[in-house]
Design an enzyme around this catalytic site. Structure first.
Site, PDB file in Angstrom:
ATOM      1  N   LYS A 218       0.811  -1.220   0.000  1.00  0.00           N
ATOM      2  CA  LYS A 218       0.000   0.000   0.000  1.00  0.00           C
ATOM      3  C   LYS A 218       0.842   1.266   0.000  1.00  0.00           C
ATOM      4  CE  LYS A 218      -4.426  -1.727   1.634  1.00  0.00           C
ATOM      5  NZ  LYS A 218      -5.446  -1.708   2.695  1.00  0.00           N
ATOM      6  N   ARG A 252      -3.661  -9.857   5.129  1.00  0.00           N
ATOM      7  CA  ARG A 252      -4.172  -9.959   3.751  1.00  0.00           C
ATOM      8  C   ARG A 252      -3.081  -9.454   2.811  1.00  0.00           C
ATOM      9  NH1 ARG A 252      -6.887  -6.503   0.157  1.00  0.00           N
ATOM     10  NH2 ARG A 252      -8.417  -7.534  -1.192  1.00  0.00           N
TER      11      ARG A 252
END
Length: 272
Positions: A218, A252
């Site tokens: 991210k 995740r």
């Protein structure tokens, strides 16, 4: 399969959720698959030790526009059917639309992963209650299109905990209590908010539910290292190691093999 899914909640080790994006516009191109590549990708993840396959048909990157229901159904339901036909692996459906969740559960999915924590579609909680499936509730300020428009918090951790307390009570009213909480790294948070969430991750254990962290590749990693998504694996692995040390139950990720190896080493050190 129900027993396998139930076992995920009883295990103390960190479990790895592998990301399958059946979308053309996910922020990380390496996670995008088409039907031809799908089974090969899932088989590879299983071989490398994945615990859950997370299927998503709508990009929720910052600024993303919603995908029409019929298009999301076309992308996800067929993918879930294919995976279930070929593999005995828990499947989560990454959606905030109740009809996508319902048809995916009918097609073999086991878990609902809702970035809206069941706020965007009032029928979602009814689907979860009917199928008696585990649910992942994520915190997000705003929507994917607006969430990064200067988000503000007085105390980001306390505000998210209060958000989850309200959501948990709402779900309990429908008989849904098999819950995982995801603080929502990168969803309506600035870099300092994401870092504070991780720094204070133990505080979320007051809720009494398993925690999921999704920080894989991210933008917070890109900001810290000045790297594009394709070069953020090492930063992702650092966060995974931190999460395992802090007994976070689920992570995740895009890169299953590398993250599973980190989990195994850290767990071996912790547990002797």
């Amino acid at each position: 399969m129900r027993e396998i899914v139930h076992g995920l909640f009883k295990s103390n080790n960190t479990k790895v959720m592998g990301i399958i994006n059946v979308t053309p516009d996910s922020f990380y191109s390496g996670s995008r698959v088409n039907e031809i590549d799908l089974l090969n990708k899932v088989e590879e993840m299983i071989r490398h030790g994945v615990d859950i396959i997370d299927v998503g048909g709508e990009s929720t990157r910052p600024g993303a526009e919603p995908v029409p229901l019929e298009e999301e159904l076309r992308r996800t339901v067929n993918a879930v059917k294919l995976i279930r036909r070929h593999f005995e692996i828990p499947i989560s459906i990454d959606t905030y639309k109740s009809e996508v969740a319902r048809l995916s559960l009918e097609s073999g999915a086991d878990i609902i992963n809702d970035i809206s924590a069941m706020r965007f579609d009032e029928k979602m909680v009814e689907v979860a209650a009917h199928y008696k499936c585990p649910v992942i509730l994520m915190h997000m300020k705003g929507t994917p299109r607006t969430m990064q428009d200067n988000p503000q918090y007085n105390d980001v951790v306390e505000e998210i905990i209060e958000f989850f307390r309200e959501r948990v009570e709402f779900l309990k009213g429908f008989g849904v209590d098999n819950i995982i909480v995801d603080p929502g790294i990168g969803f309506g948070k600035k870099l300092e908010h994401n870092l504070e969430i991780l720094r204070r991750i133990d505080e979320f254990k007051r809720l009494g539910y398993p925690i999921l962290i999704g920080a894989s590749r991210k933008s917070m990693i890109g900001m810290l290292l000045n790297l594009p998504p394709e070069e953020r694996l090492n930063g992702t692995l650092a966060i995974t190691a931190y999460c395992v040390l802090h007994n976070v139950e689920f992570i995740r990720v895009h890169d299953v093999k590398e993250n599973v190896e980190v989990v195994k080493i850290i767990e071996a050190i912790k547990n002797g």
